[in-house]
Structures are given as structure tokens and as C-alpha cells.
Design a protein around this motif. Sequence first.
Motif, PDB file in Angstrom:
ATOM      1  N   LEU A 173       1.231  -1.386   0.175  1.00 25.22           N
ATOM      2  CA  LEU A 173       0.031   0.240   0.074  1.00 25.22           C
ATOM      3  C   LEU A 173       1.194   1.130   0.162  1.00 25.22           C
ATOM      4  O   LEU A 173       0.343   2.359  -0.754  1.00 25.22           O
TER       5      LEU A 173
ATOM      6  N   LEU B 291       1.822   1.552  -3.306  1.00 20.55           N
ATOM      7  CA  LEU B 291       1.066   2.330  -4.157  1.00 20.55           C
ATOM      8  C   LEU B 291       0.425   3.540  -3.870  1.00 20.55           C
ATOM      9  O   LEU B 291       0.440   4.523  -5.058  1.00 20.55           O
ATOM     10  N   LEU B 292       0.458   4.282  -2.665  1.00 17.86           N
ATOM     11  CA  LEU B 292      -0.162   5.548  -2.648  1.00 17.86           C
ATOM     12  C   LEU B 292       1.093   6.413  -3.236  1.00 17.86           C
ATOM     13  O   LEU B 292       0.330   7.633  -3.756  1.00 17.86           O
TER      14      LEU B 292
ATOM     15  N   ASP C 269       1.148   7.584  -8.395  1.00 21.39           N
ATOM     16  CA  ASP C 269       0.604   8.353  -9.078  1.00 21.39           C
ATOM     17  C   ASP C 269       1.331   9.361  -8.780  1.00 21.39           C
ATOM     18  O   ASP C 269       1.267  10.549 -10.273  1.00 21.39           O
TER      19      ASP C 269
ATOM     20  N   ALA D 240       2.158  12.010 -12.999  1.00 22.32           N
ATOM     21  CA  ALA D 240       1.164  13.195 -12.910  1.00 22.32           C
ATOM     22  C   ALA D 240       1.155  14.507 -12.785  1.00 22.32           C
ATOM     23  O   ALA D 240       1.662  14.781 -13.804  1.00 22.32           O
ATOM     24  N   LEU D 241       2.728  14.673 -12.268  1.00 24.26           N
ATOM     25  CA  LEU D 241       2.936  16.192 -12.084  1.00 24.26           C
ATOM     26  C   LEU D 241       3.934  16.246 -13.336  1.00 24.26           C
ATOM     27  O   LEU D 241       3.963  17.513 -13.899  1.00 24.26           O
TER      28      LEU D 241
ATOM     29  N   LYS E  12      -7.214  13.352 -14.871  1.00 24.46           N
ATOM     30  CA  LYS E  12      -6.957  13.864 -13.873  1.00 24.46           C
ATOM     31  C   LYS E  12      -7.870  13.249 -12.743  1.00 24.46           C
ATOM     32  O   LYS E  12      -8.517  12.506 -12.382  1.00 24.46           O
ATOM     33  N   ARG E  13      -6.725  13.132 -11.449  1.00 27.08           N
ATOM     34  CA  ARG E  13      -6.469  12.371 -10.647  1.00 27.08           C
ATOM     35  C   ARG E  13      -6.870  11.384 -10.374  1.00 27.08           C
ATOM     36  O   ARG E  13      -7.764  10.752 -10.222  1.00 27.08           O
TER      37      ARG E  13
ATOM     38  N   LEU F 233      -7.437   6.743  -7.826  1.00 20.67           N
ATOM     39  CA  LEU F 233      -8.117   5.592  -7.228  1.00 20.67           C
ATOM     40  C   LEU F 233      -8.201   4.554  -8.518  1.00 20.67           C
ATOM     41  O   LEU F 233      -8.180   3.221  -8.098  1.00 20.67           O
ATOM     42  N   LEU F 234      -8.546   5.123  -9.972  1.00 22.53           N
ATOM     43  CA  LEU F 234      -8.842   3.791 -11.021  1.00 22.53           C
ATOM     44  C   LEU F 234      -6.896   3.346 -11.085  1.00 22.53           C
ATOM     45  O   LEU F 234      -7.198   2.135 -11.234  1.00 22.53           O
TER      46      LEU F 234
ATOM     47  N   SER G 100      -5.239   2.746  -8.550  1.00 21.53           N
ATOM     48  CA  SER G 100      -5.214   1.626  -7.209  1.00 21.53           C
ATOM     49  C   SER G 100      -6.093   0.549  -7.698  1.00 21.53           C
ATOM     50  O   SER G 100      -5.430  -0.317  -7.732  1.00 21.53           O
ATOM     51  N   LEU G 101      -7.121   0.889  -8.401  1.00 22.19           N
ATOM     52  CA  LEU G 101      -8.124  -0.341  -8.658  1.00 22.19           C
ATOM     53  C   LEU G 101      -6.700  -1.075 -10.355  1.00 22.19           C
ATOM     54  O   LEU G 101      -7.446  -2.226  -9.949  1.00 22.19           O
TER      55      LEU G 101
ATOM     56  N   LEU H 291      -4.205  -2.568  -8.683  1.00 21.75           N
ATOM     57  CA  LEU H 291      -3.902  -3.703  -7.311  1.00 21.75           C
ATOM     58  C   LEU H 291      -4.127  -5.553  -7.829  1.00 21.75           C
ATOM     59  O   LEU H 291      -3.357  -6.352  -7.600  1.00 21.75           O
ATOM     60  N   PRO H 292      -5.026  -5.754  -9.123  1.00 17.61           N
ATOM     61  CA  PRO H 292      -4.635  -6.788  -9.604  1.00 17.61           C
ATOM     62  C   PRO H 292      -3.630  -7.242 -10.570  1.00 17.61           C
ATOM     63  O   PRO H 292      -3.030  -8.425  -9.968  1.00 17.61           O
TER      64      PRO H 292
ATOM     65  N   VAL I 235      -1.510  -8.784  -7.189  1.00 19.15           N
ATOM     66  CA  VAL I 235      -1.253  -9.960  -6.616  1.00 19.15           C
ATOM     67  C   VAL I 235      -0.772 -10.844  -6.151  1.00 19.15           C
ATOM     68  O   VAL I 235      -0.565 -11.725  -4.935  1.00 19.15           O
TER      69      VAL I 235
ATOM     70  N   LEU J 143     -14.695   4.148  -7.413  1.00 15.81           N
ATOM     71  CA  LEU J 143     -13.479   4.067  -6.489  1.00 15.81           C
ATOM     72  C   LEU J 143     -13.325   3.535  -5.350  1.00 15.81           C
ATOM     73  O   LEU J 143     -11.991   2.686  -5.132  1.00 15.81           O
TER      74      LEU J 143
ATOM     75  N   PHE K 187     -11.081   0.330  -4.536  1.00 15.22           N
ATOM     76  CA  PHE K 187     -10.648   0.092  -3.510  1.00 15.22           C
ATOM     77  C   PHE K 187     -10.609  -0.844  -2.318  1.00 15.22           C
ATOM     78  O   PHE K 187     -10.049  -1.491  -1.411  1.00 15.22           O
TER      79      PHE K 187
ATOM     80  N   ILE L 122     -10.553  -4.236  -2.695  1.00 13.57           N
ATOM     81  CA  ILE L 122      -9.009  -4.857  -3.289  1.00 13.57           C
ATOM     82  C   ILE L 122      -8.700  -4.978  -2.024  1.00 13.57           C
ATOM     83  O   ILE L 122      -8.161  -6.539  -1.473  1.00 13.57           O
TER      84      ILE L 122
ATOM     85  N   LEU M  78      -7.376  -8.435  -1.272  1.00 13.40           N
ATOM     86  CA  LEU M  78      -5.237  -9.378  -0.615  1.00 13.40           C
ATOM     87  C   LEU M  78      -5.469  -9.649   0.689  1.00 13.40           C
ATOM     88  O   LEU M  78      -4.296 -10.368   0.541  1.00 13.40           O
TER      89      LEU M  78
ATOM     90  N   LEU N 120      -7.497   7.600   1.210  1.00 13.66           N
ATOM     91  CA  LEU N 120      -6.941   7.951  -0.416  1.00 13.66           C
ATOM     92  C   LEU N 120      -7.190   8.917  -1.484  1.00 13.66           C
ATOM     93  O   LEU N 120      -6.808   9.535  -2.437  1.00 13.66           O
TER      94      LEU N 120
ATOM     95  N   ARG O 101      -8.456  14.239  -3.369  1.00  9.85           N
ATOM     96  CA  ARG O 101      -8.856  14.807  -4.607  1.00  9.85           C
ATOM     97  C   ARG O 101      -9.661  16.584  -3.672  1.00  9.85           C
ATOM     98  O   ARG O 101     -10.190  17.364  -4.182  1.00  9.85           O
TER      99      ARG O 101
ATOM    100  N   ARG P 151       1.713  17.844  -4.117  1.00 12.07           N
ATOM    101  CA  ARG P 151       1.727  16.407  -4.744  1.00 12.07           C
ATOM    102  C   ARG P 151       2.264  16.144  -2.980  1.00 12.07           C
ATOM    103  O   ARG P 151       2.904  15.435  -2.785  1.00 12.07           O
TER     104      ARG P 151
ATOM    105  N   LEU Q 129       1.237  12.449   0.277  1.00 10.62           N
ATOM    106  CA  LEU Q 129       1.857  11.336   1.193  1.00 10.62           C
ATOM    107  C   LEU Q 129       2.189  12.281   2.506  1.00 10.62           C
ATOM    108  O   LEU Q 129       2.114  11.499   4.236  1.00 10.62           O
TER     109      LEU Q 129
ATOM    110  N   LYS R 160       9.900  23.181 -12.899  1.00 10.86           N
ATOM    111  CA  LYS R 160       9.328  22.334 -11.863  1.00 10.86           C
ATOM    112  C   LYS R 160       9.525  23.390 -10.620  1.00 10.86           C
ATOM    113  O   LYS R 160      10.389  24.456 -10.394  1.00 10.86           O
TER     114      LYS R 160
END
Lengths: 218, 218, 54, 206, 206, 243
Positions: A58, A61-62, A65, A69-70, A153-154, A157-158, A160-161, A164-165, A168, B21, B25, B28, B32, B62, B66, B154, B157, D76
Amino acid sequence: MIALLIRDLKLALRAGGGFGLGLAFFLIVTVLVPFAVGPETGLLARIAPGILWLGALLACLLSLDRIFALDWEDGTLDLMATAPLPMEAIVTLKALAHWLTTGLPLVLAAPLFGLLMSLPGEGYLWLVLSLAIGTPALSVLGTFGAALTVGLKRGGLLLSLLVLPLYVPTLIFGAEVARRGAQGLAVEAPLLLLAGITCGSIALLPFASAAVLRVNLR
Amino acid sequence: MIALLIRDLKLALRAGGGFGLGLAFFLIVTVLVPFAVGPETGLLARIAPGILWLGALLACLLSLDRIFALDWEDGTLDLMATAPLPMEAIVTLKALAHWLTTGLPLVLAAPLFGLLMSLPGEGYLWLVLSLAIGTPALSVLGTFGAALTVGLKRGGLLLSLLVLPLYVPTLIFGAEVARRGAQGLAVEAPLLLLAGITCGSIALLPFASAAVLRVNLR
Amino acid sequence: MMPELGKYAGAVLSAYGASLGLIVVLVAASLWRARRVKAQLAAVEARRTEGAPQ
Amino acid sequence: MSLTIKDLAIARGGIPVLRGLSFSLAAGEALILRGPNGIGKTTLLRTIAGLQPPLAGEISADRELIAYAAHADGIKATLSVEENLRFWAAIYGTGDITPALEGFDLTKLTDRPAGGLSAGQKRRLGLARLMVTGRPIWVLDEPTVSLDVASVALFAQAVQRHLAGGGMALIATHIDLGLDAQVLDVTPFKARAPLRGEDDFDEAFL
Amino acid sequence: MSLTIKDLAIARGGIPVLRGLSFSLAAGEALILRGPNGIGKTTLLRTIAGLQPPLAGEISADRELIAYAAHADGIKATLSVEENLRFWAAIYGTGDITPALEGFDLTKLTDRPAGGLSAGQKRRLGLARLMVTGRPIWVLDEPTVSLDVASVALFAQAVQRHLAGGGMALIATHIDLGLDAQVLDVTPFKARAPLRGEDDFDEAFL
Amino acid sequence: MASIWEYANPRKFIRTTDVVLPWVTAAAVLCLVVGLVWGFFFTPEDYRQGSTVKIIYLHVPSALMAINGWLMMLAASLIWIVRRHHVSALAARAAAPVGATMTVIALITGAIWGQPMWGTWWAWDPRLTSFLILFLFYLGYMALWAAIENDDTAADLTSVLCLVGSVFALLSRYAVNFWNQGLHQGATLSMDKKENIADIFWYPLLVCMAGFILLFLALVLLRTRTEIRARRMRALLARERLG
Ligand code: HEM
Ligand SMILES: Nc1ncnc2c1ncn2[C@@H]1O[C@H](COP(=O)(O)OP(=O)(O)OP(=O)(O)O)[C@@H](O)[C@H]1O
Ligand SMILES: Nc1ncnc2c1ncn2[C@@H]1O[C@H](COP(=O)(O)OP(=O)(O)OP(=O)(O)O)[C@@H](O)[C@H]1O
Ligand SMILES: [Mg+2]
Ligand SMILES: [Mg+2]
């Protein structure tokens, strides 16, 4: 090439992020589990290897992005795509930077968190080893997911979705190594499979990520 | 006022995000956990209430960044600060929108996930109730954290690091209600405390969030 | 001179070692930064008094 | 070395915006693209820079020769002005960033984090990046947005130096840059909805 | 109703940028602010709009009378043009958005998601927001960035209509808007480093 | 009559601490050396705990200062919010790493003590757990300071965080107690606690606590001076750029 890596590491450090914060998240997940499931040591020791792996996953995962993204938002990615760097190299370097700022610190700090979760003594070596072998796969897979969702955009969560699989198998083998290690059983089989997954991902996924990224920039 | 709420909900839906989403999450994480700790039903049933609460908390977490980040980046927040809406109202509406898109779906879907984790039969009612009472506090606290980190690129975290210790009391009481409920014990005391925390947070934190947001917009 | 610590010698000594070590690190870091910042500030102030119009 | 566009058709979001566009640029020449908002200048420049494929037609130049500057600058905020430029210099394998800093009057700002720059200062930094690419064809999308009069003049000088050194520039803009260059108004090339019966695409759903 | 600025000093990032600024605007008047990049126009406008406190001096107007438009437009890419405008109209409690749509030639684009607009179209949408605020004092930061000539003229008309209705406008810009308004160059008000021994703030490190 | 707020002037603060700091430092060193040497070399073993009881001379004072450090930050934050004296904001910033270190020392000595006493390095005992949470608050507080560029903004945000955090730290304390009745000693430390702890352990402990308090004070003063200077330096550099 190396310039891109250095820049990414610099940015991770400056943004008040990188090393420290990935770890902090890992720490906090580990801390919250006892609050959630209760403080009995026996129970905690049983679930420790699995939860530690899950926490590492996790934490990884966090921060996914951040990978693209930046750079997407401020237009750097467009400019980079027109620069003399193959997209595959960009993607690989990004994954490497992610691992260095997230995966590596997690590997190094895992024993400490094992302590908090009353991990049995034999488990430490295997926990660290499985994380060291498994986290690069998490970074590479995550980079692929980040490349897939970069335009959205942002897409956090997508992302993550989607990812994550993909995580596994790595999780299963990684946690299995750590669990068997903690119980003193043989770990060769899952360890080999884990290594296989990591090598395979590192060898092949950058091409997929690069292709996907090119499509997303169109 | 209501326009802001509607807009936020619309955006959550359109951005391919919101409802779906957060749930995904949660799902999932729940899926998991058995991979990570192994599939024994007895063990899973024991940790089920706690893990479900933890999953809900992480799903909430998560999606926190947003809340303000997008509005900050495209300048909407500046414009909103000069509009005839008190900052406290903006903050409260944002928290409400977050709860409606994240907390509420989790509450509704929790029984289903309880099934996946072999939650004992008596536990369902209390799990749902504790989530329904506890998740608003998570949204309000999260809004505070998001307001603190809004200027920082960003700050995802960092946001987690700031918010998670704030989540501890809610998690403890919430998970305690769910766990005692599942074991058929008395739940009044933690339930009351949980409700107290939620009410207190809702009553007081918007002022802190608004103050912090004003500072950040300076 | 060393007191008899018995079977817990390891624990006691490592507790003292770790704590004093941490304190020393903290003190050293504070002093080091104090020195550095003081020197830097002095440099900046010097530049300022030099360059300032009289 | 030259840039030749032949009978180009381009689309954005799946919808054709410009078609039948042809022009060419030789070394030392600049071309200014004009046209009302939304006509498709940005789309055209992105296509030429190789970021999206054209619907039809040909672009002669190699992507490796083109330096592209978009509406967004790719700066940046946490890196300093110098670090930002050095990064691009390293990526393009060119060495010295001093001419770029001097060319856009950034020497006084070198140590400032780019996030603390004003709109116009940021833009100057974005343009300075072009000089460290070392590439001959500059493809610029509204480069002078937010620039004050003095900075626009600086920019014009930089372009002129680039042209004098055998470079080329393709610039989309709404305001007068004080460059003597050909001007191409893209309005006449606007893609029209195909007439009935006229199905000029393979796939029937366009 | 009027806007009076008296002896204003402003800072950005803790550093004074302008000081000793005074001017006033009566109903029906517009004032154009000019000055090189980085002089502090944006900071000044943000201060007047009430987003940050001034270092010293007074701003007479009530924040509730001011409509502010920044470098960034605050447009939501996934909402349509109409939804974007309606949202602001609801926030400001004004009703009809048609005049705004017509005033900035957006009627043909109403149903388009704002993310699919070109740079100039987005800007027009951002400016149309001003008309739905119903507020008398417009405070605009480089409003015509990315606009083509026709749109600049539309904007000038909109401002003139607003002034004719008793409104006021304070506009920072680098280009000529074709408005007949007073012009104020802020360059002379640049804050200078204080002389030696002159410590003009309470705390010794400021 | 001179108001206490005079010391909120950075110059005055630096001038005063120029005089005070050496004395505080000397006193801190003296107390620490005396207390620790006394405790380590000249106290007997406890009949139950053996020599591990000597850990108390580090454990309890550091635990004390971990909590007091946060309280001091809270007070300083409140002063900043209400009266906006920069020195107090900077003092809060200076205290955070010191408090965090104290928390870590309490945690580590506790963990080392736990191994022989409870047979485990770590247990989810309420006292230990709430310390862990306190440590997290310290971490978050420091991370927020580090992440924000503008000093005043950072001071504002961190002080609000400190306020809200204090409330929730307290809440966590109760929540954790509710959740688990643990192994740890109850508070034996208050006025009438001599019954629980023999004088022979008690006196050196008092000296050690005084030493830790003084050490904390000295470090905070030193670091506050550094922060003031760093702040002034940033301001001067910025002015230089103005030209
Ligand atoms: C990581 C683990 C630990 C933490 C965070 C911790 C924390 C604390 C704190 C906060 C205090 C101060 C109480 C007060 O001033 O009222 C304290 C006191 C004390 N602790 Fe621990 N502790 C830990 C482990 C242990 C262990 C393992 C032992 C030994 C069995 C122990 C024995 C004591 C004793 C004897 C006191 C003094 C009690 C008193 O006078 O109040 N602690 N501890
Ligand atoms: N996803 C999309 N779907 C449909 N149309 C789109 C989409 N994205 C952009 N467009 C349209 O494509 C056209 C071309 O846009 P482009 O950005 O190239 O214009 P431009 O000439 O650069 O305008 P400006 O001068 O305002 O920057 C615009 O009319 C725009 O509205
Ligand atoms: N965090 C900061 N620290 C120091 N200086 C800053 C910071 N942020 C901005 N500045 C400086 O403040 C000055 C004022 O900036 P501002 O954006 O107000 O200028 P502007 O007049 O709007 O310029 P432009 O025409 O380029 O938009 C600039 O010189 C800028 O570099
Ligand atoms: Mg364009
Ligand atoms: Mg500006």
C-alpha cells in the motif's frame, strides 16, 4: 539519462516527500493494524508477515501517482517525449527512481516494523529478502499503471484499481516467503517464483508502459 | 451553497471517480488480506471487523487529496475565496461531498465485504452502524489535513502522515464496536465515545480547516 | 569500578549506550547547525554593511 | 535541412480541424501562424512536433530536429532556475546554459526556486529552455504570453540569432512580435464537415 | 461607491515588492496597471481582492464588491461550458447566464466539456464568469492572454458596458486593450532594500 | 515594569540567552553527570528487576520530557496564534526535534527494558502505544514545517496542527486505555509516590530529571537562536535580491 534520475530523486527529496513519507505510511499502517484487530500478541504474530507485505504494497501504491502526474500536469512529459530520450528509458528510470525512494527504504526499515508486529525471530531475514526481491516488481508494475492513467485527472483511485490485481501474484508469493520463513518452513519455491515475476516484469513491462504512455500523450 | 455540493458530486462522478473507486479500493484491500495472511476461516473471522474498518479508513484516506488539490491547481479555490461564501461553509460542504462519495458507499457496501471476510452473523449490524457513525469523522478530519497540505505540490503522503494519528481514536472505537458486536459483547460505551468524537469533530474542526485554508491561499 | 550488572548487563548497557548516543547526536547536530548558520549570517551581514550606501 | 508540410490534415479529439495545409521553411526562415482562437494552431504544432499522428499528409522533418514549446512550460517549482535549465541541457546533451540565461535576462534569478517566479519570469525560463536544446527547428505555441514589452524584444532577438545561425522557427501567436517573417493565416484551411455523399475517409463513422 | 488605495505596501513570499502606492477609482472608471514582469502586479491585485493582507496602507473597498480574475481560470475540464458558468452564477446568487455567454461569443460552445476548449476559448469562458458575478469592481490579471484580436475587442466591449453601468475595472496587462482609461505604471513604487540602520519592521529579522 | 513580552523581540532574546545559555548548559551537564553516575554506579539492584532498574534513570526523565516538550510546543503555538511573536513560533519549531528525540529515547529504553521484564521488545500496552502516537505527531509536525517554504505560513499551519493534534493526542490516550489494559507500571510518579519507589532510587532519579529538563531547555534555547539567525539570514538574502 542519469540527469533524469537525479532530477527525480531531487524532486522527491525537495517535495518534502520521498524517503521519509513512504516509510511513514508503512509505519502508520503497521501501527493501525493492532488498533483495528486488537492487541493480542499471538494473533498479531500470526498475521504479521502478511500485514507487513500488505503495508509495503500500500505504501508503494500511494506514491504511484507521483510517478507521472506532476510531469504531465506541468507539460514536462510532452516536452520529454520530444526530447532525445527513448520512451522506454524514461519509463525505466521513473520506475527506478520510484523504487529508490519508496521500495528501498521500506526494505531497510521492515525489521523495525516486524518488531512492532511481534514477528517471530526466524522471520526477519525472509521478510527483508522477500521485500528486496519483490518491491522492484511493485515499482515496475506501478509505473505501468501510472502510465495507463496519466491523462486522467486525478486518476489516483482508478490507478489503484488497475494496479492491485497486477500486484496479486507478487503479494501472494512475497507474503508466502515471509510467512513460511517465519514458521521455519522451506521457502525456495515461492522465492524462485517471486524472483521470476520480478525479472519478467523488469524485462518486459517497460515496453508496455512506453507504448501506453505514447498513446496517452497523443 | 447547494450549488457547490452538487458541483462536487458531479465532478466526482464525471472524473471516473467518486462512488465506484472508493468502493473498489475497499474491495481490493479486503480481497488482498486473505492472500496476505492465508485463507483460514477462523483467523479471518477474528480479524474481519478490524480489517474492514482499516480498509474503510484507507479507502477514505486515499481520496483525501482530491478534496482541495484540483480546485487549488486550476485556481478555483482562489476565486471561491473571493466569492460570497464563508470559508467555513466551503470546508463543510467539501467534507460532506467527500463523505457522500466515499463514506456513504462504504457503509452501504460493508455487509457484502463482511461476507468475503467470513464475518460472524451478529457482527453485521454493528459493523454498519459503527461505520455510519464513524466515517463522517474521517471525512471531516481528512478535510482538515487536506486544507493543511493544499499548497504543497502533491502533498499526498504528507497528508497521510498528518491525518493518520488523528484517525487513531476513531479507528479504535469504531473497530472496538465492530469487534465487540461480532463477539456478542456490550457495545454501548465505545459506540457513545465514537459518536462523541464524530459530533465534536463536526462541530469544531471546520473552523480550524477554514483558518488553515485561508492561510494557505495567502 | 564497573558495577556488577549480572545477567542483564547487555540490556542496561545498550540502553545507556543508545540513549546517550542519541543525545550526543542531537547535541552535535544542534551545535553544528548553530555554528554554520551563525557563520553564514555573519557573511551576509558583512556583505550588507559593505555594500550599503552610506 | 528544411521543414516541408504537404497537404496535411489534422484532428483533435477525433474531429478534423484543419486540412489541406502545405508550406515549407528553409534554413534561416521563420513562419508565423495566425488564426482565431480554436482554429487548430496548437493541434497543428503538436502534430508537427510528433506528439500526435496526422490524419493525412506529410511532414518532412525528422522529429529529432524539432524543439517544441507548448502552452505549459514544464517548469519544476521546487527546482531553482538553474537546476531546471541544467536538467534540460543534460537531457539534450548540450553543455553550457549561460547563453540561455543571458539571452532571457535570467542571470539574476538563477538561484531562485522556479515556483516563486512571476508569470512572465516563468515564461522566460520556459523559452530559455529552447536555447539549450541545440535543435534547429523551433516550434513555438504562443511564446510571448505574459511577457512584458522588453521581454518580447528579448525573445525576438533570440529568434533572430537562432535564424542567423541557420535555424528555423514556426510560431503561433496572436500578437505582433516585431519579427520580419512570413505570416500564414490558417483560417482558410479549416476542415469543413464533409458534404453529403462525399466520404473521404475509409471508415464510415467519421 | 469607489475604490481608494492609500499608501499601500505589499509583500510576496514575505518580501516587500511594492510600497507607497495610492490611487482611486470612481464609478464608471477603469485603471490599467502596467509594469515589467515580476514587479508585483499580480501580488497587488491579490491583495486588493482580499486574498492576502497588505503590509501597510489601506484599501477602501469592501471585499464583497470585488470580482477577481487570476492568471488561472478555475475552469473544470469535465463540466460543460454552461455548467461551469451556472455554478458561478449560483455561488454569486445571480440568475441568467445568457448575457455572459453572448458577451463572449460562447453560445456555440455551451454543451462542450470545458476540457476540450482551445486556450483562447478557455480564457473567454474565464472572462464570462465576471459577468455572472454581478459585482461592480472587476480586478483582472492579464485578462487577454491567449485571446485573438476579435476576442480582445469583445472583451473591451464587455468592459465598456460594465463601466457604462457604473462599474469599475482594475486591469493589469502588457498589451494594448483599446480601452480609453487611465494608465498607471507601478514601476516607480518598487520596494527597495532598506538603507543601513533603517529597520522598518518591529521584529529584527524582517 | 518590563513586560515578559520584551523577550519576544529576537534581538533581546539573543542578547539575554547569550548570558543565560552557558549557565543552563553547565547546570544541565552537572546534573546529568551527577545523576547518571550516581544512578549507574552507586545504586543497588532491585530485588525483582535486578540491574535493569538502572534503566529508569534514562527512561523516566526522557518520557517526562517527551510529554513536556509537546506541551511547550503547544504553549508556544498558542502564543504565536494569539500574539504573533515570531520567537515563540521559532521556539516551537526548535523544540520539536528535541521532543522527538526524547520520545525515541523513552521508546528505545522502554523496549530494551521490556525484553527482560515482560519477555518482549514491544507490547501494545497503552502507555507504550500512546508514546508511539505521540512520536507520530512529532513526525507530522516536523514534516509540515519542513514542507512549507514561507516562514509565517508554516508557523500558522503548524500551530493549528499542534492545537488540533494535542486534542487528538489526548483522545488517543483515553482510547488506547479503553482498548487495552496493559502491562506497564502505573504512574508512581507524583507527590506521594515515595511508597512505591525506594528513596535510594528516588534521589538520583530526581537529579536525572532535573538534568533532562535543563538539557531540554539548553537545547531549545540553542536551537531557537539558530532558527532566529536562519530566519534573519533568509530575510536578508531576500532583501539583497530586491537590490
Ligand atoms: C517502549 C516502551 C515503553 C514506553 C514508551 C514507556 C513509557 C513510559 C512513560 C511515558 C513513563 C512515564 C510515566 C510518568 O511519568 O507518569 C514511564 C515510566 C516508567 N516505565 Fe515505562 N515505558 C516503556 C517500557 C517500560 C518497561 C518495559 C518497563 C519495565 C518493566 C517500564 C518501566 C517503567 C517504570 C518503572 C516507570 C516509572 C514509573 C513511574 O515512576 O511513574 N517501562 N514509561
Ligand atoms: N476533445 C475534443 N473534442 C472536440 N473538439 C475538441 C477537443 N479538443 C479540442 N477541440 C477543439 O479543437 C479545436 C482546435 O483547438 P486548438 O487548441 O488547436 O486551437 P488553437 O488554434 O490553438 O486556439 P487558441 O488560439 O485558442 O490556442 C478547438 O476548436 C477545440 O475546441
Ligand atoms: N516565494 C517567493 N519568494 C521570493 N520572491 C517571490 C516569491 N514569489 C514571488 N516572488 C517575486 O515577487 C515578485 C512579484 O511577482 P508578481 O507575480 O506579483 O509579478 P507580476 O507583476 O504579476 O509579474 P508578471 O507580469 O510576470 O505576471 C516577482 O519578482 C517574484 O519573483
Ligand atoms: Mg492554442
Ligand atoms: Mg502576474
